[in-house]
Design a protein around this motif. Sequence first.
Motif, short mmCIF file in Angstrom:
data_model
loop_
_atom_site.label_atom_id
_atom_site.label_comp_id
_atom_site.label_asym_id
_atom_site.label_seq_id
_atom_site.Cartn_x
_atom_site.Cartn_y
_atom_site.Cartn_z
N ILE A 73 42.48 48.05 37.32
CA ILE A 73 41.61 46.97 36.83
C ILE A 73 40.66 46.51 37.92
N ASP A 74 39.39 46.51 37.62
CA ASP A 74 38.36 45.96 38.53
C ASP A 74 37.07 45.87 37.73
N PHE A 75 36.28 44.83 38.00
CA PHE A 75 35.03 44.66 37.27
C PHE A 75 33.83 45.21 38.04
N ASP A 76 34.07 45.58 39.27
CA ASP A 76 32.96 45.84 40.20
C ASP A 76 32.50 47.29 40.20
N ARG A 77 31.32 47.49 40.80
CA ARG A 77 30.76 48.84 40.96
C ARG A 77 30.83 49.24 42.43
N VAL A 78 30.83 50.53 42.67
CA VAL A 78 30.90 51.05 44.04
C VAL A 78 29.59 50.80 44.76
N ASP A 117 40.58 49.27 33.02
CA ASP A 117 39.94 48.11 32.43
C ASP A 117 38.87 47.62 33.40
N SER A 118 37.62 47.78 33.01
CA SER A 118 36.51 47.36 33.89
C SER A 118 36.18 45.91 33.61
N ILE A 119 37.11 45.05 33.93
CA ILE A 119 36.97 43.63 33.59
C ILE A 119 37.43 42.77 34.76
N CYS A 124 42.35 33.81 30.32
CA CYS A 124 42.74 34.30 28.99
C CYS A 124 43.42 35.65 29.07
N ASN A 125 42.76 36.62 29.67
CA ASN A 125 43.31 37.96 29.62
C ASN A 125 44.55 38.14 30.49
N ILE A 126 44.75 37.26 31.47
CA ILE A 126 45.94 37.41 32.32
C ILE A 126 47.21 37.25 31.49
N LYS A 127 47.10 36.56 30.36
CA LYS A 127 48.29 36.29 29.54
C LYS A 127 48.89 37.55 28.93
N ALA A 139 45.49 43.29 44.57
CA ALA A 139 44.66 43.89 45.62
C ALA A 139 43.28 43.25 45.65
N PHE A 140 43.24 41.95 45.48
CA PHE A 140 41.97 41.22 45.57
C PHE A 140 41.56 41.09 47.03
N ASP A 141 40.33 40.60 47.26
CA ASP A 141 39.90 40.40 48.64
C ASP A 141 39.64 38.94 48.98
N ASP A 142 39.91 38.06 48.03
CA ASP A 142 39.57 36.66 48.22
C ASP A 142 40.84 35.82 48.13
N ALA A 143 41.03 34.91 49.09
CA ALA A 143 42.29 34.16 49.17
C ALA A 143 42.56 33.29 47.95
N VAL A 144 41.52 32.63 47.47
CA VAL A 144 41.70 31.74 46.31
C VAL A 144 42.07 32.56 45.07
N SER A 145 41.42 33.71 44.91
CA SER A 145 41.74 34.58 43.77
C SER A 145 43.18 35.07 43.85
N LYS A 146 43.62 35.36 45.07
CA LYS A 146 45.01 35.83 45.23
C LYS A 146 45.97 34.74 44.77
N ALA A 147 45.73 33.51 45.23
CA ALA A 147 46.64 32.41 44.89
C ALA A 147 46.61 32.14 43.38
N LEU A 148 45.42 32.18 42.81
CA LEU A 148 45.28 31.94 41.36
C LEU A 148 46.03 33.02 40.59
N PHE A 149 45.92 34.23 41.06
CA PHE A 149 46.55 35.35 40.37
C PHE A 149 48.07 35.21 40.40
N VAL A 150 48.60 34.87 41.56
CA VAL A 150 50.06 34.69 41.68
C VAL A 150 50.51 33.60 40.71
N ASP A 151 49.75 32.52 40.67
CA ASP A 151 50.05 31.41 39.79
C ASP A 151 50.09 31.87 38.33
N GLY A 152 49.04 32.58 37.93
CA GLY A 152 48.94 33.05 36.54
C GLY A 152 50.04 34.05 36.21
N PHE A 153 50.29 34.96 37.13
CA PHE A 153 51.30 35.99 36.85
C PHE A 153 52.66 35.35 36.59
N PHE A 154 53.06 34.44 37.43
CA PHE A 154 54.39 33.85 37.25
C PHE A 154 54.43 32.81 36.13
N THR A 155 53.29 32.31 35.73
CA THR A 155 53.25 31.40 34.59
C THR A 155 53.49 32.17 33.29
#
Lengths: 228, 66
Positions: A73-78, A117-119, A124-127, A139-155
């Motif tokens: 999963i990644d939304f970005d281009r090379v 998934d190129s998103i 919403c979709n984390i659910k 494997a994000f590169d941003d600290a806030v995104s990492k923390a948000l992701f951990v939060d969402g995953f365990f929620t």
Amino acid sequence: MKDSEDKDKIQKNNSLNEIPTYNEIYASLCKRHTKAVQDRISSGRVAVVGLGGLGSVIATALARAGVGHLHLIDFDRVDLSNLNRQQYRLCDIGKYKTEALLEILEEINPYLDIKIDSIKIDKCNIKYIFENDNIVCEAFDDAVSKALFVDGFFTYYKSGVLISSSGMAGLGSGNDIITRKINDRFYICGDGKNGLESGQQLFAPHVGICACHQANMVLRLLTGMTGA
Amino acid sequence: MEITVNGEKYDVRRGISLFEYISESGYDMARTAVELNKNIVPKSGYKNCILSEYDMLEVVTFVGGG
């Protein structure tokens, strides 16, 4: 281990422009890993979220090991600047990372089940996006995104393991990068300290060490080892 | 009352919420994840999560790069 017979067969196949069969690749992996181990690896269902310096290396390592089901999963281009540490090639510049990586991995093992998934992951979709994955590598590169992701995953997920990452900038000792087990469902790889915030840069070998810590933990989990 | 945070013992006031503890301890809430007694606490629950004596916390602060 007799590699020469396999080599002859595959060279013969390549000279006819044929790729090895599913059975040939599977047999080759079993020879390297033993069948008992390979069967466990092949049944793995692993998501890699973020396909940059960490994610592209994690995904490649897992594909080589023969993890049967990968969800990328990644939304970005090379971009050209990615090539200092990410698995992409010059010919991939401009492509979606998901599509470029899929192409690369299919040339390693075309028989893996790889979903892309190129998103961008959002509230919403984390659910539901990981409902078919047993292990997720953040494997994000941003600290806030990492923390948000951990939060969402365990929620939203009451089963499955998350292998996260923090601290891999600079050229400190590779020995500072570790795998830390927080609990049975949460591991973090990295040195925990050296981030972009400190002004340090990202280098292929150092980021790669962290990525391979994550990939290594995936294989440990798949083969029944839960310790860091 | 005594709680353990990242392996170290700390003395905190009774009735303190996880939200208050994290804010007052100088962590950047946007970059943290907290495990309390072996479970990750969703951020939406921090204010209602009142710490108890001998609680064990792991506070992880993420840094950028990947």
